[in-house]
Design a protein around this motif. Structure first.
Motif, mmCIF file in Angstrom:
data_model
loop_
_atom_site.group_PDB
_atom_site.id
_atom_site.type_symbol
_atom_site.label_atom_id
_atom_site.label_comp_id
_atom_site.label_asym_id
_atom_site.label_seq_id
_atom_site.Cartn_x
_atom_site.Cartn_y
_atom_site.Cartn_z
ATOM 1 N N UNK A 138 8.365 -12.294 -40.595
ATOM 2 C CA UNK A 138 9.366 -13.123 -39.940
ATOM 3 C C UNK A 138 10.675 -12.367 -39.734
ATOM 4 N N UNK A 139 10.906 -11.292 -40.492
ATOM 5 C CA UNK A 139 12.131 -10.520 -40.342
ATOM 6 C C UNK A 139 11.991 -9.436 -39.277
ATOM 7 N N UNK A 140 10.749 -9.151 -38.848
ATOM 8 C CA UNK A 140 10.513 -8.126 -37.843
ATOM 9 C C UNK A 140 9.654 -8.715 -36.737
ATOM 10 N N UNK A 141 9.729 -8.108 -35.597
ATOM 11 C CA UNK A 141 8.789 -8.439 -34.531
ATOM 12 C C UNK A 141 8.148 -7.142 -34.096
ATOM 13 N N UNK A 142 6.915 -7.212 -33.722
ATOM 14 C CA UNK A 142 6.187 -6.013 -33.338
ATOM 15 C C UNK A 142 6.592 -5.585 -31.938
ATOM 16 N N UNK B 133 14.647 -8.357 -36.274
ATOM 17 C CA UNK B 133 15.123 -9.434 -35.413
ATOM 18 C C UNK B 133 16.623 -9.271 -35.214
ATOM 19 N N UNK B 134 17.061 -9.526 -33.992
ATOM 20 C CA UNK B 134 18.460 -9.338 -33.653
ATOM 21 C C UNK B 134 18.734 -7.950 -33.120
ATOM 22 N N UNK B 135 17.731 -7.071 -33.121
ATOM 23 C CA UNK B 135 17.851 -5.715 -32.570
ATOM 24 C C UNK B 135 16.841 -5.584 -31.450
ATOM 25 N N UNK B 136 17.015 -4.522 -30.643
ATOM 26 C CA UNK B 136 16.117 -4.322 -29.518
ATOM 27 C C UNK B 136 15.925 -2.826 -29.325
ATOM 28 N N UNK B 137 14.721 -2.419 -28.995
ATOM 29 C CA UNK B 137 14.417 -1.006 -28.788
ATOM 30 C C UNK B 137 14.882 -0.588 -27.394
ATOM 31 N N UNK B 138 15.031 0.707 -27.200
ATOM 32 C CA UNK B 138 15.533 1.236 -25.931
ATOM 33 C C UNK B 138 14.603 0.899 -24.773
ATOM 34 N N UNK B 139 13.322 1.023 -24.983
ATOM 35 C CA UNK B 139 12.364 0.718 -23.929
ATOM 36 C C UNK B 139 12.447 -0.762 -23.566
ATOM 37 N N UNK B 140 12.627 -1.605 -24.571
ATOM 38 C CA UNK B 140 12.742 -3.041 -24.311
ATOM 39 C C UNK B 140 14.022 -3.358 -23.537
ATOM 40 N N UNK B 141 15.110 -2.657 -23.835
ATOM 41 C CA UNK B 141 16.355 -2.874 -23.106
ATOM 42 C C UNK B 141 16.156 -2.555 -21.633
ATOM 43 N N UNK B 142 15.556 -1.401 -21.362
ATOM 44 C CA UNK B 142 15.344 -1.015 -19.970
ATOM 45 C C UNK B 142 14.422 -1.994 -19.262
ATOM 46 N N UNK C 3 12.850 -14.235 -25.791
ATOM 47 C CA UNK C 3 11.741 -13.275 -25.766
ATOM 48 C C UNK C 3 11.942 -12.147 -26.781
ATOM 49 N N UNK C 4 13.171 -11.641 -26.887
ATOM 50 C CA UNK C 4 13.442 -10.476 -27.729
ATOM 51 C C UNK C 4 14.152 -10.828 -29.039
#
Length: 176
Positions: free
Chosen positions: A88-92, A112-121, A142-143
């Motif tokens: 619950x603290x992470x998302x794949x 959670x609350x963070x986003x990867x670079x690929x996801x940002x783009x 979604x993110x």
């Protein structure tokens, strides 16, 4: 061999160089700020007056009473037990990130609350191409991000655009 050359260069014409340095005009030192306490009798009187106790001031100080209460809660000094991180603290991460792209290593879990670079783009590109479908609210859901952060992201950041100008238009612009 190198040390011999260096030693001779250091000791070459030493006396003349020293004389020249000593005879140079020295800058004057800035004057010192005048002090009230000097070596005179008046200055020593001021110092003595400062060190003497004043009876009216001491009597007023005896009338002062200070009472303080500690408002901070007591801190427990026992070590805090940390729970193992749950799903619950992470998302794949849904994307397979190549290792060389963007100089970014492979990431499988994103907090959670963070986003990867690929996801940002990807999110910015989706929002740009279909803003009515990919609203900031949907991106936040979604993110797993805050809506305020997603609003700022969509408002102030954008992906690179590749604009290919046709030759006819480029020629018309160059002629005018």
């Amino acid at each position: 061999m190198g040390s011999v050359v260096t030693r001779t260069m250091r000791s070459f014409n030493v006396e003349n160089r020293v004389e020249r340095e000593i005879s140079k005009h020295k800058r004057r030192i800035a004057p010192r700020h005048p002090t009230k306490v000097s070596g005179t009798a008046e200055g020593t009187l001021e110092v003595v007056e400062i060190n003497q106790k004043s009876d009216p001031l001491v009597s007023m100080l005896k009338n002062v009473y200070v009472e303080s209460k500690d408002l901070r809660p007591q801190v427990d000094s026992r070590p805090v037990k940390t729970e193992p991180e749950t799903e619950s603290q992470h998302r794949l991460l849904e994307f397979n990130v190549p290792s060389d792209i963007y100089s970014y290593t492979k990431v499988t879990k994103v907090p959670k609350g963070k986003i990867a670079l690929v996801e940002v783009l990807t999110a910015l590109n989706n929002h740009k191409t279909k803003p009515e479908i990919w609203t900031p609210e949907k991106l936040a859901q979604e993110y797993s991000l805050d809506l305020k952060d997603v609003n700022s992201l969509t408002e102030y950041f954008s992906c690179f655009n590749l604009l290919i100008v046709p030759k006819k238009v480029a020629k018309m612009v160059a002629d005018s």
